[in-house]
Write an enzyme that holds these catalytic residues in place. Sequence first.
Site, PDB file in Angstrom:
ATOM      1  N   ARG A  16      -3.452   7.094   5.764  1.00  0.00           N
ATOM      2  CA  ARG A  16      -2.792   6.871   7.057  1.00  0.00           C
ATOM      3  C   ARG A  16      -1.428   6.209   6.862  1.00  0.00           C
ATOM      4  NH1 ARG A  16      -0.609   2.699   9.905  1.00  0.00           N
ATOM      5  NH2 ARG A  16      -2.332   1.343   9.273  1.00  0.00           N
ATOM      6  N   ASP A  17      -1.409   4.974   6.446  1.00  0.00           N
ATOM      7  CA  ASP A  17      -0.153   4.238   6.301  1.00  0.00           C
ATOM      8  C   ASP A  17       0.660   4.772   5.126  1.00  0.00           C
ATOM      9  OD1 ASP A  17       1.744   2.336   6.866  1.00  0.00           O
ATOM     10  OD2 ASP A  17       0.668   0.679   5.954  1.00  0.00           O
ATOM     11  N   HIS A 208      -2.000  -7.733   4.693  1.00  0.00           N
ATOM     12  CA  HIS A 208      -1.401  -6.408   4.477  1.00  0.00           C
ATOM     13  C   HIS A 208       0.028  -6.632   3.992  1.00  0.00           C
ATOM     14  CE1 HIS A 208      -0.940  -2.054   5.892  1.00  0.00           C
ATOM     15  NE2 HIS A 208       0.293  -2.402   5.541  1.00  0.00           N
ATOM     16  N   HIS A 210       3.618  -5.544   1.840  1.00  0.00           N
ATOM     17  CA  HIS A 210       4.522  -4.531   1.300  1.00  0.00           C
ATOM     18  C   HIS A 210       5.310  -5.170   0.154  1.00  0.00           C
ATOM     19  CE1 HIS A 210       4.490  -1.244   4.537  1.00  0.00           C
ATOM     20  NE2 HIS A 210       3.518  -2.085   4.837  1.00  0.00           N
ATOM     21  N   CYS A 241       7.012   2.151   6.889  1.00  0.00           N
ATOM     22  CA  CYS A 241       6.843   2.241   8.334  1.00  0.00           C
ATOM     23  C   CYS A 241       7.973   3.083   8.927  1.00  0.00           C
ATOM     24  CB  CYS A 241       6.839   0.855   8.970  1.00  0.00           C
ATOM     25  SG  CYS A 241       6.735   0.902  10.766  1.00  0.00           S
ATOM     26  N   ASN A 250       3.600   0.113   0.378  1.00  0.00           N
ATOM     27  CA  ASN A 250       2.547  -0.887   0.457  1.00  0.00           C
ATOM     28  C   ASN A 250       2.207  -1.431  -0.921  1.00  0.00           C
ATOM     29  OD1 ASN A 250       1.296  -0.666   3.360  1.00  0.00           O
ATOM     30  ND2 ASN A 250       1.634   1.443   2.720  1.00  0.00           N
TER      31      ASN A 250
END
Length: 302
Positions: A16-17, A208, A210, A241, A250
Amino acid sequence: MPQMPQRVTIWEVGPRDGLQNEKTQVPVEVKERFVRRLVSAGLPVVEATSFVHPRWVPQLADAEELMTRLGDDGRGLPVLVPNERGLDRALELGLRHVAIFGSATETFAQRNLNRSVEEQFAMFEPVVRRARDAGLDVRAYVSMCFGDPWEGAVPVEQVVSVGRRLLDLGASQLSLGDTIGVGTANQVGALVDAFVAAGTGLGELALHFHDTYGQALANTLAGLQAGVTTYDASAGGLGGCPFAKSATGNLATEDLVWLLAGLGIEHGVDLDALVETSVWMAEQLGRPSPSAVVRALASSQS
């Protein structure tokens, strides 16, 4: 090292991300294989896709097709739902785990959600209520927890206020995102401590990171020392993003696994299988993996 948890849960966000910002459309059969390989590598949670409008994230326009192809194997995989329509789509497929995505800052809320910080709660309330009434688990993300490219440093109390409201709506877990990768280890500890002081259990928090400034692993170590046991990561370090251009990849799942193994912390992931998967996905995307561990192990095996 003191105050380290015995076991950590890795929340894999690569499908997803990791893929959402790819400009070249990844075929749905490749996405399906990616998800299945990640699950087979022992990752306990694999976030599969997002039911966002295709206009905003074209890469994930095939969300229904992907989840249909995954069938029963995909029912328990989390999916992102931005609003009630996204929830409807998840419910129609019989999915059991959804996530919402909020913002700690006004500018990003407007750019990402077309809502103010205050208005986002009115949008999320019926989503969480209906999901919980239907027996689904709900996770909440909060973006821009450490810095915002338009607003600069984000006050800790502002992040805690937004995060607590999302938990109070009924989310079972809150993922605190360093969306543009500017956070440092001291900030991580301070933010976790502030949430605990506000009555939040450590089990309700996830982190989370990055790796924009190369701080993701250092920040993870700070999170471990603070007692957090759930970490988001993306296989091969994929991601960014689409609504924050300064957000790079990430934290790579392989780099996280290597750190945890070195600390003697259980994680349940087969690193060799994971590296093979990330090398394969890098081939599909036509570029090398940004993960240091993937590069090192892939070259040693070749």
